[in-house]
Write a protein that holds these residues in place. Structure first.
Motif, PDB file in Angstrom:
ATOM      1  N   GLU A 197      48.234  65.936  38.287  1.00  0.00           N
ATOM      2  CA  GLU A 197      48.816  67.258  38.099  1.00  0.00           C
ATOM      3  C   GLU A 197      48.893  67.619  36.624  1.00  0.00           C
ATOM      4  O   GLU A 197      49.046  66.773  35.756  1.00  0.00           O
ATOM      5  CB  GLU A 197      50.205  67.327  38.752  1.00  0.00           C
ATOM      6  N   LYS A 198      48.793  68.917  36.363  1.00  0.00           N
ATOM      7  CA  LYS A 198      48.728  69.406  34.989  1.00  0.00           C
ATOM      8  C   LYS A 198      50.090  69.473  34.311  1.00  0.00           C
ATOM      9  O   LYS A 198      50.165  69.568  33.091  1.00  0.00           O
ATOM     10  CB  LYS A 198      48.118  70.816  34.983  1.00  0.00           C
ATOM     11  N   ASN A 234      53.208  75.395  28.066  1.00  0.00           N
ATOM     12  CA  ASN A 234      52.184  74.945  29.013  1.00  0.00           C
ATOM     13  C   ASN A 234      51.900  75.996  30.085  1.00  0.00           C
ATOM     14  O   ASN A 234      52.018  75.741  31.283  1.00  0.00           O
ATOM     15  CB  ASN A 234      52.626  73.641  29.692  1.00  0.00           C
ATOM     16  N   ARG A 235      51.515  77.191  29.649  1.00  0.00           N
ATOM     17  CA  ARG A 235      51.187  78.231  30.619  1.00  0.00           C
ATOM     18  C   ARG A 235      49.934  77.837  31.406  1.00  0.00           C
ATOM     19  O   ARG A 235      48.948  77.360  30.818  1.00  0.00           O
ATOM     20  CB  ARG A 235      50.952  79.560  29.905  1.00  0.00           C
ATOM     21  N   PRO A 236      49.926  78.066  32.715  1.00  0.00           N
ATOM     22  CA  PRO A 236      48.743  77.712  33.507  1.00  0.00           C
ATOM     23  C   PRO A 236      47.502  78.478  33.057  1.00  0.00           C
ATOM     24  O   PRO A 236      47.580  79.631  32.630  1.00  0.00           O
ATOM     25  CB  PRO A 236      49.145  78.141  34.929  1.00  0.00           C
ATOM     26  N   ASP A 237      46.372  77.818  33.172  1.00  0.00           N
ATOM     27  CA  ASP A 237      45.096  78.474  32.896  1.00  0.00           C
ATOM     28  C   ASP A 237      44.134  78.185  34.046  1.00  0.00           C
ATOM     29  O   ASP A 237      44.514  77.609  35.061  1.00  0.00           O
ATOM     30  CB  ASP A 237      44.525  78.026  31.545  1.00  0.00           C
ATOM     31  N   TRP A 258      43.845  74.861  36.069  1.00  0.00           N
ATOM     32  CA  TRP A 258      44.876  74.438  37.008  1.00  0.00           C
ATOM     33  C   TRP A 258      44.459  74.826  38.422  1.00  0.00           C
ATOM     34  O   TRP A 258      43.872  75.898  38.640  1.00  0.00           O
ATOM     35  CB  TRP A 258      46.203  75.103  36.692  1.00  0.00           C
ATOM     36  N   GLU A 282      48.951  74.127  41.760  1.00  0.00           N
ATOM     37  CA  GLU A 282      49.639  73.838  40.498  1.00  0.00           C
ATOM     38  C   GLU A 282      50.179  75.121  39.873  1.00  0.00           C
ATOM     39  O   GLU A 282      51.313  75.139  39.372  1.00  0.00           O
ATOM     40  CB  GLU A 282      48.683  73.147  39.525  1.00  0.00           C
ATOM     41  N   GLN A 283      49.396  76.175  39.912  1.00  0.00           N
ATOM     42  CA  GLN A 283      49.844  77.438  39.355  1.00  0.00           C
ATOM     43  C   GLN A 283      51.017  78.016  40.138  1.00  0.00           C
ATOM     44  O   GLN A 283      51.999  78.470  39.538  1.00  0.00           O
ATOM     45  CB  GLN A 283      48.684  78.439  39.349  1.00  0.00           C
ATOM     46  N   TYR A 327      54.210  76.019  39.432  1.00  0.00           N
ATOM     47  CA  TYR A 327      54.708  76.329  38.089  1.00  0.00           C
ATOM     48  C   TYR A 327      55.499  77.634  38.095  1.00  0.00           C
ATOM     49  O   TYR A 327      56.635  77.703  37.600  1.00  0.00           O
ATOM     50  CB  TYR A 327      53.524  76.415  37.128  1.00  0.00           C
ATOM     51  N   TRP A 328      54.936  78.708  38.663  1.00  0.00           N
ATOM     52  CA  TRP A 328      55.569  80.018  38.581  1.00  0.00           C
ATOM     53  C   TRP A 328      56.773  80.138  39.502  1.00  0.00           C
ATOM     54  O   TRP A 328      57.746  80.825  39.159  1.00  0.00           O
ATOM     55  CB  TRP A 328      54.547  81.118  38.859  1.00  0.00           C
TER      56      TRP A 328
END
Length: 246
Positions: A21-22, A64-67, A70, A74-75, A78-79
């Motif tokens: 995982e990122k 560490n904003r998703p890009d 990911w 994972e995105q 995160y959000w």
């Protein structure tokens, strides 16, 4: 009691993050385990006491904003976690309050800094999370109010996302304090009318979506209209809160 919980987490009973995982959500998971009860009630005073976990997490989120590298899961994780963590921050920054609606335009306030960009809770919900096209996110994000879906006391991860979203959907839909679904009557949360179009997935209508999770299927029951929405703070009772610090 809180000391015992903290020791358990330190000894390895917090969530396990896959090495693939990122992003590591452990700081948020720890804060949740310490301050969100099984019934979903929140110990806001406890979050203030444990603010070091929160502010460590906010720093990690910001950097560490998703890009595009990911995964979708994972995105989303995160959000969802970011939305819930920053909702807690919004409350404790003005605590004590009776309702999040006591604050001025709480969902429009741009107080969330992610990779140099200032965002609001509405930005995260409407411009990011809803665009994933998964209506279950409405049962995962929490608006700090009694009638909202309860906040999970575990962090979302790419690994647990699908299962936890299903758990949250089933829990919310079958909760009689938030929805009434009986053999003769139905009265659904206003969430289903506010976001009605989101629940029309893969050619399915709202009733079809609800029936995926409802223990009593909606067929031809009398519709009593939407349930009243209680915007009071989803705070744990003082007696329980006191116990948490014994």
């Amino acid at each position: 009691m809180k000391t015992i919980i903290t020791l358990c987490i330190i000894l390895g009973f917090s969530l396990t993050i896959s090495s693939q995982e990122k992003f590591d959500h452990t700081s948020w998971d720890t804060a949740l385990l310490l301050n969100v009860y099984e019934d979903g009630s929140v110990n806001y005073a406890g979050f203030m006491q444990d603010s070091s976990y929160l502010y460590k997490y906010f720093k990690e989120l910001s950097q560490n904003r998703p890009d595009a590298s990911w995964s979708r899961n994972e995105q989303m994780a995160y959000w969802i976690n970011a939305y819930n963590a920053y909702t807690i921050k919004l409350v404790i920054d003005s605590y004590p309050i009776e309702s999040i609606k006591d604050l001025k335009k709480p969902w429009d306030k741009k107080f969330i800094k992610i990779d140099g960009e200032w965002l609001s809770l509405n930005d995260i919900e409407h411009n990011i999370l809803r665009k994933f096209g998964d209506a279950r996110i409405h049962f995962a994000i929490n608006c700090a109010s009694i009638s909202c879906p309860v906040i999970s006391n575990r962090a979302y991860t790419a690994e647990n996302l699908y299962e936890l979203l299903d758990i949250q959907a089933e829990r919310f839909i079958n909760d009689p304090t938030r929805n009434t679904i009986t053999a003769s009557h139905i009265s659904l949360s206003k969430i289903f009318s506010w976001y009605r179009k989101d629940f029309k997935e893969n050619g399915e209508d709202l009733v079809g979506f609800v029936n995926r999770y409802s223990r009593i299927p909606i067929t031809n029951q009398d519709d009593l209209g939407p349930k009243d929405y209680n915007w009071s703070l989803n705070e744990v009772e003082q007696s329980v809160k006191g116990f948490a610090y014994d």
